[in-house]
Structure formats: C-alpha cells, structure tokens
Design an enzyme around this catalytic site. Structure first.
Site, PDB file in Angstrom:
ATOM      1  N   PRO A   2       7.130   7.814   4.970  1.00 24.88           N
ATOM      2  CA  PRO A   2       6.061   8.459   5.721  1.00 24.88           C
ATOM      3  C   PRO A   2       5.317   7.187   6.042  1.00 24.88           C
ATOM      4  CG  PRO A   2       5.979   9.468   3.800  1.00 24.88           C
ATOM      5  CD  PRO A   2       6.644   8.289   3.428  1.00 24.88           C
ATOM      6  N   GLU A   3       5.567   7.258   7.136  1.00 21.09           N
ATOM      7  CA  GLU A   3       4.553   5.823   7.524  1.00 21.09           C
ATOM      8  C   GLU A   3       3.184   6.389   9.054  1.00 21.09           C
ATOM      9  OE1 GLU A   3       6.129   1.750   9.342  1.00 21.09           O
ATOM     10  OE2 GLU A   3       7.752   2.949   8.455  1.00 21.09           O
ATOM     11  N   ARG A 151      -5.670 -14.883   7.388  1.00 30.11           N
ATOM     12  CA  ARG A 151      -4.680 -14.725   6.687  1.00 30.11           C
ATOM     13  C   ARG A 151      -3.959 -15.187   7.094  1.00 30.11           C
ATOM     14  NH1 ARG A 151      -4.647  -9.691   5.517  1.00 30.11           N
ATOM     15  NH2 ARG A 151      -5.185  -9.158   3.607  1.00 30.11           N
TER      16      ARG A 151
END
Length: 271
Positions: A2-3, A151
DNA sequence: AAAAGCCCCTGGATGC
DNA sequence: TGCATCCAGGGGCTTT
C-alpha cells in the site's frame, strides 16, 4: 502493497462506518512489526472518533489516545458487520459496536501501535520525520524544490525516502517520474526549476488519479469493504518491463535502485 | 547530514 | 512433483 492511494482508499472505505463505535473486544495474533504498546484492557470501552491518514499511516482517534496503523507490504484492513472467521494471517482484530476491524498481513511488516497522543514519543518516532502531504495545501512547491536541491541521491530514491514528500512508494514514484519525463536515476539536485515544478504537479496528479481509481490491485489489495483498485490498468511504466511505452513504443526498462525495481521509458525520460 | 545496505516475514512464480 | 532461487505496494536502524 500500500502506498498513499491504497491507504487513503482504505480509510475512505470505513472511516464513516466506524466513527462512534465502542470497542468491545480485541484479539491479537502473531507479532506484527511492533508491539501494540498498551494492554488490550486499555482499549476496551473506548470510542472511535475518526480515522485520519498521515503518509502511509492511518490514525484511528479514540476518545482516549489513538491507534497508528501501518499496512507494511502485505497488510489489508477489513471492516465488516458480519466478519468471516479469523483467517491465518489476521493478526489484529477489534470487535466494535459497529463492526469488526481486522488487519490481515501475511508478511507482518505492518503494525498497530497505541499512543496517548500524537505528541507521545511513540507517535513522534513514527510520524515525526515525515515530509509534506502531497494531496494537501501543505505540499509547497518552493519547499519541494529547496528539498531536492540539497539531495544528491537519485530522484527516485529521494521520493521514496518520505522525508520530503510522503506516500509515494515504488509504483507511484515510477509513474510520477514518467509523467514528468524525468529519468529516475538523475540526481535530485540536478533537476531544473521547471522540471521539479513539473514533478511536483505530476506527483499530485498521479496520486489523486490513483485514489479516484480505488488504488492499484497488483495481487491482492482491496479496500476495507473488499473493493479492488483499478489504477494498475493504466500504469504507464510500473510492472511493464520490455513492453512498449504507451506514448512512443520504446521498450520499458527495468533497473535496480536501492534493492527496489524502477521502471522507465528510455526515450520519454531521457534525463 | 545524507546515503547506502541490511533486515524483518511469507508466499507466489519461475526454473531445473 | 519437489526443491531452490528470486521477487514483492515499506521503512526503521546501523554503518559509512
């Protein structure tokens, strides 16, 4: 499994039905990822006030404290007035005045954890470092762009990390990057302003679309009322290695990033 | 601070 | 049919 879309679809499928329910009994099966963190007796007589979502966590508010529920990789919730007998992998079962809530989770990476409040250290440890909610106003473009700038890791992995934006898992990371025409292996910091803006929009778009389609049912996801999702039918790249790109016909590529599979179109996502 | 790897666990698909 | 190997919607923790 599940996202964000699957978790949100799950929430929508039982939140109204369980609101106002009194907890009558609780049964625990095999150990999940973490212990419940309170005695079963502590839950008895509690009233369920609401069900919210934060990232991939469901927060079940009680009149005293709350339950944090995570579905891990293979977890599914079911809420039903007349539940079937407990199955092998039902590891949490809560009988209430409105129905029974069960967590079915073969791999047991999921969890149900009690906390006194969201400020409780137990809750802060799980929720404290979560990034912005992609389907809310709080998903600020400038903040997203600034976060990417610091990042150097591959953009796909930055999306998965969840400390900048939450809820984007392995399916939707690949799908959002396809929509934004960005190569998953590109360093996050190297994205131009325009491209990161496009990605920001793509994330919101793909997640909202997936919620509307009931999530993705790849092998076994279903909502708390047993409904399957249909988004997998319109996936552009996820799970389609060597198949023709739906836009240009080029064979979809599959690569490994941080022990997860990533899918992309080498033509549509040149860099 | 950020990045990369390592696990937790079960079951289904694939290959010999 | 049996067995070994690989892979799977996540993410916290430890190590570089």
């Amino acid at each position: 499994m599940p996202e964000l879309p699957e978790v949100e679809v799950t929430r929508l499928s039982f939140a109204d039905a369980i609101a106002g329910a009194k907890v009558l009994s609780v049964r625990l099966g095999k150990a999940l990822r973490w212990p419940l963190g309170c005695s079963v007796a502590h839950l008895l007589g509690r009233t369920v006030l609401a069900v919210r979502r934060r990232g991939k966590y469901l927060l079940i508010d009680l009149d005293q404290g709350l339950l944090l529920v995570h579905l891990g990789m293979s977890g599914r919730l079911n809420f039903s007035r007349h539940p079937s007998a407990a199955a092998t992998h039902d590891h949490f079962e809560m009988l209430t005045s409105r129905g029974t809530l069960k967590l079915y989770d073969p791999r047991r990476f999921g969890a149900v954890v009690y906390a006194n409040s969201e400020e409780d250290p137990v809750a802060r440890k799980l929720l404290g470092k979560l990034g912005m909610e992609p389907l809310s106003q709080d998903f600020d473009l400038k903040q997203f762009q600034a976060g990417l700038k610091r990042r150097k890791a591959a953009i796909k992995q930055v999306l998965l990390a969840g400390d900048l934006v939450v809820g984007v898992g392995n399916i939707y990371a690949s799908e959002a990057l396809f929509l934004a025409s960005i190569r998953p292996t590109l360093s996050a910091a190297r994205l131009s302003r325009a491209r990161s803006a496009k990605l920001h929009a793509a994330i919101g778009q793909v997640l909202a679309r997936a919620v509307a389609r009931g999530g993705s049912t790849l092998r076994d996801f279903s909502s708390a009322t047993g409904e399957n999702g249909h988004f997998q039918l319109e996936a552009m790249v996820y799970g389609r290695p060597a198949q023709p790109c739906r836009v240009c016909g080029t064979a979809i590529k599959s690569v490994r990033q941080g022990q997860r599979s990533t899918f992309y179109c080498p033509t549509c996502q040149k860099a």
